[in-house]
Design an enzyme around this catalytic site. Sequence first.
Site, PDB file in Angstrom:
ATOM      1  N   HIS A  42       0.866  -1.182   0.000  1.00 32.33           N
ATOM      2  CA  HIS A  42       0.000   0.000   0.000  1.00 32.33           C
ATOM      3  C   HIS A  42       0.909   1.241   0.000  1.00 32.33           C
ATOM      4  O   HIS A  42       0.765   2.109  -0.841  1.00 32.33           O
ATOM      5  CB  HIS A  42      -0.922  -0.024   1.223  1.00 32.33           C
TER       6      HIS A  42
ATOM      7  N   GLU B  21       0.932   8.043  -3.613  1.00 34.81           N
ATOM      8  CA  GLU B  21       1.822   7.582  -2.541  1.00 34.81           C
ATOM      9  C   GLU B  21       3.115   8.403  -2.510  1.00 34.81           C
ATOM     10  O   GLU B  21       3.621   8.728  -1.437  1.00 34.81           O
ATOM     11  CB  GLU B  21       2.113   6.083  -2.699  1.00 34.81           C
TER      12      GLU B  21
ATOM     13  N   HIS C 276       3.192  10.748   0.725  1.00 34.50           N
ATOM     14  CA  HIS C 276       4.087  10.157   1.729  1.00 34.50           C
ATOM     15  C   HIS C 276       5.563  10.261   1.346  1.00 34.50           C
ATOM     16  O   HIS C 276       6.413  10.530   2.191  1.00 34.50           O
ATOM     17  CB  HIS C 276       3.737   8.678   1.933  1.00 34.50           C
TER      18      HIS C 276
END
Length: 265
Positions: A86, A144, A148
């Site tokens: 993920h 992502e 992040h």
Amino acid sequence: MSPHSITAIAILILFAGSFYAVEVAGDYGSGTEPVELVSTVAEQREFDYFALALQWPPTYCSSSTKCCATSGCCRGEDNPSVFTIHGLWPDYNDGTWPSCCSGPAFDANEISTLQSVLDKYWPTLSCSKSSTCHNSKGVFWAHEWEKHGTCAAPVTGDETNYFLTTINLYFKYNVTEVLFEAGYVPSNSEQYPVGGIISAIENAFHTTPQLICLNGALEEVRLCFTKDFKFRDCVGASDCPDYVSLPEADTTRSTGQSLSGHETY
Ligand code: U2P
């Protein structure tokens, strides 16, 4: 790239500038919820630790019925029956996390050499586009990286190194193998004790994972690391019942296209 190069990049980035907060709420996947973008000008302090979030595709896929060529839920016989990535998330010790730090926007060219690995082990499981940090939408990897990866940059460096670091951790700590070898294999009838699943991971890696469940099925395993990639405890609690299922992949679900572009049926 050697760890020294990554460290060098990390140090450069660390001193290069400040981080600006853009908190993005809403998950990458469902696409059915409105994406809320809250921009602030507050600086974000550097994070405390990493969480490597691994998802169990059959559980995620059971919650979304839409099918499309790009979704890892719609590959028929090739539907993943292993944990997939993920994300690698920088986290704070207080249970919150930075997001959308300053840094370059996602560039697909940066990860083109990793494409086949990412398609297989870091697939999107959703047909909806994901929110990026620039009031727009993009592929799952863009989400992502921008949400992040930019905040992880003081440690993991640029986009290529963020994805490489994450993939390396994923292969180094093979949660799928650990659980299968301990007897926790995909089944549409078995219920497994959560304590047993946690013990299997503790025995293999000497760390306690955080488990996330959806409707009584295991959805995610999160492994946490210090910033020099030693195991440490995650901050959030697991949210699973005492017994959970580990559903099988639904191989009947397909758009008729495989990863290589050939028809699956
Ligand atoms: O858990 C729901 C979503 O919150 C984000 N999350 C959660 C824990 C954490 O440590 N860091 C974090 O970012 C994830 O958002 P996403 O990357 O999917 O947008 C997670 O899915």
